[in-house]
Design an enzyme around this catalytic site. Structure first.
Site, PDB file in Angstrom:
ATOM      1  N   ASP A 185      -1.694  -1.523   6.681  1.00  9.52           N
ATOM      2  CA  ASP A 185      -0.429  -0.769   6.763  1.00  9.52           C
ATOM      3  C   ASP A 185       0.257  -0.826   8.026  1.00  9.52           C
ATOM      4  OD1 ASP A 185       0.646   1.692   4.724  1.00  9.52           O
ATOM      5  OD2 ASP A 185       1.291   1.704   6.841  1.00  9.52           O
ATOM      6  N   SER A 186       1.371  -0.814   8.004  1.00 12.67           N
ATOM      7  CA  SER A 186       2.218  -0.998   9.403  1.00 12.67           C
ATOM      8  C   SER A 186       2.137   0.271  10.361  1.00 12.67           C
ATOM      9  CB  SER A 186       3.597  -1.345   9.070  1.00 12.67           C
ATOM     10  OG  SER A 186       4.171  -0.625   8.421  1.00 12.67           O
ATOM     11  N   PHE A 209      -0.367  -2.087   2.139  1.00 10.83           N
ATOM     12  CA  PHE A 209       0.540  -0.689   2.273  1.00 10.83           C
ATOM     13  C   PHE A 209      -0.393   0.448   1.658  1.00 10.83           C
ATOM     14  CE2 PHE A 209       3.278  -4.232   0.442  1.00 10.83           C
ATOM     15  CZ  PHE A 209       4.001  -4.409   1.481  1.00 10.83           C
ATOM     16  N   ARG A 230      -5.453   3.845  -9.923  1.00 10.59           N
ATOM     17  CA  ARG A 230      -6.628   3.677  -9.001  1.00 10.59           C
ATOM     18  C   ARG A 230      -7.898   3.542  -9.888  1.00 10.59           C
ATOM     19  NH1 ARG A 230      -3.344   6.791  -4.884  1.00 10.59           N
ATOM     20  NH2 ARG A 230      -3.593   8.553  -6.198  1.00 10.59           N
ATOM     21  N   CYS A 251       7.769   1.143  -6.918  1.00  8.59           N
ATOM     22  CA  CYS A 251       8.416   2.662  -7.310  1.00  8.59           C
ATOM     23  C   CYS A 251       9.730   2.959  -6.990  1.00  8.59           C
ATOM     24  CB  CYS A 251       7.564   3.446  -6.264  1.00  8.59           C
ATOM     25  SG  CYS A 251       7.762   3.398  -4.390  1.00  8.59           S
TER      26      CYS A 251
END
Length: 392
Positions: free
Chosen positions: A249-250, A227, A211, A336
């Site tokens: 994002d969902s 995401f 980040r 990931c």
């Protein structure tokens, strides 16, 4: 004290002689009667030589090694291991930092404590067990943690409801102290931690350094954070001077938390907007307006059987981003999934670039930060892979 014995088949001690911390069920010749899941066991070669003490568990990984020395797993053992973990975080400058009170204190096998994760968020430590043995030892570990951390922590929240490999009536909750508030700090930015219902321990601590890198590239750019979960990349982009930031994002809860985190750091800032939507649907509909895109999806493959479909998913996702990103754009893309190797991931991304017919250069190859160490004898611990790409 003597522990129940497990005897290996002949020749199956080779990986343990190289200090790999897992013993697979197929390597075992004999288990003493009465051994239960979570018990500490002593492991012996077929020739009767002691080789390790560890936690026993039903499944493919039958023993997670705690020590290759014949020592008792007691309060002193836990305290010694936690103190070693803390000293390493102090050595790399992540513990006791004036601008950062968020870090991983224990990273499973990377800290010779397989099955245990501890993340620190200010005065609260969130502890998570990924094995039955660590679950059964949670109170001893918590006691040792309070002694090692001293005034650094005032509460320990136990969050293993979804990570244990057996059905239980366990409920997440405080096993030491109580609610100390859920605002933490990372590199001078504040964020709310949802350790009650959130993913992992409540925040993705492993993207901290990535980040910070993104912040360097954000100035004057239009940013899309796919995401987004709790919006970590989004508020770093805003501090970096992004012209606009869109978070997708969902999960409606994730979007709510992202908006709260952005507001916490940049109140009434009109540059940010969040969307609750499916990633592929959003990418299909979007115009070519973004010149910095972050793809940080959840693990597409949690076991080897899902690897093929996962790689297809990474290729499809990245191809869509390559198609839509602006000329001269920068793409931060991650996996990931532990079973997806660096080569697997790179090949999926390269295939996506070829499908989109874009010229792409690698600017950075990213990985997990130093407080998520990889045990040199356990390469499986290197789970986070990332690429920063310049797209022409």
């Amino acid at each position: 004290m003597p522990y129940p014995k497990i005897v290996l088949k002949k020749g199956k001690e080779e990986s343990l002689l190289r200090f790999h911390p897992w013993i697979f069920s197929g390597a075992i010749h004999h288990i003493d009667d009465g051994v239960k899941e979570g018990d500490v066991v002593s492991v012996y070669t077929a020739g009767g030589e002691f080789i390790a003490n560890g936690h026993f568990q039903q499944g493919t990984i039958a023993v997670r090694v705690l020590t290759f020395d014949d020592v008792t797993i007691d309060a002193g053992f836990w305290k010694h291991r936690l103190l070693s973990a803390l000293r390493m975080r102090q050595a790399i400058g992540i513990a006791d930092s004036p601008i950062n009170n968020t870090f991983r204190l224990v990273h499973g096998e990377g800290d010779s404590l397989p099955g245990l994760v501890i993340d620190c968020y200010g005065p609260t430590a969130v502890m998570q067990a990924h094995s039955v043995g660590m679950h059964l030892c949670r109170h001893e570990v918590a006691q040792a943690l309070t002694e090692v951390m001293g005034s650094r922590i005032r509460s320990i929240y136990y969050k293993s409801e979804t990570t244990l490999p057996f059905k239980t009536d366990l409920e997440n909750g405080f096993i030491y102290g109580g609610d100390e508030g859920n605002v933490a700090m990372e590199n001078g930015l504040k964020f709310y931690v949802d350790w009650l219902k959130g993913q992992k321990t409540g925040f993705f601590v492993d993207q901290r350094e990535n980040r910070l890198l993104l912040e360097r590239y954000a100035k004057g750019r239009s940013v899309l954070n796919m995401f987004c979960y709790t919006g970590g990349f989004s508020f770093y982009a805003m501090r970096g001077g992004a012209s606009l930031v869109h978070s997708v994002d969902s999960s409606a809860k994730a979007i709510e938390l992202t908006n709260r985190n952005v507001e916490l750091n940049f109140p009434d800032d009109k540059r940010h907007q969040a969307f609750c939507d499916d990633a592929f649907r959003f990418l299909d509909r979007m115009e070519q307006v973004y010149d910095l895109v972050i793809l940080d999806p959840p693990a597409f493959a949690k076991h080897r059987g899902a690897l093929h479909n996962a790689l297809k998913g990474y290729t499809r996702l990245n191809a869509k981003a390559f198609e839509k990103i602006k000329l001269g754009g920068i793409l931060f893309t991650f996996s990931c999934s532990q079973v997806v190797t660096k080569d697997h991931f790179r090949n999926a991304v390269f295939t996506a670039a070829a499908q989109a017919k874009r010229q792409v250069r690698i600017l950075h190859q990213l990985h997990q930060p130093a407080d998520h160490p990889v045990n040199i004898y356990h390469p499986e611990g290197e789970y986070l892979k990332g690429l920063v790409l310049y797209v022409e």
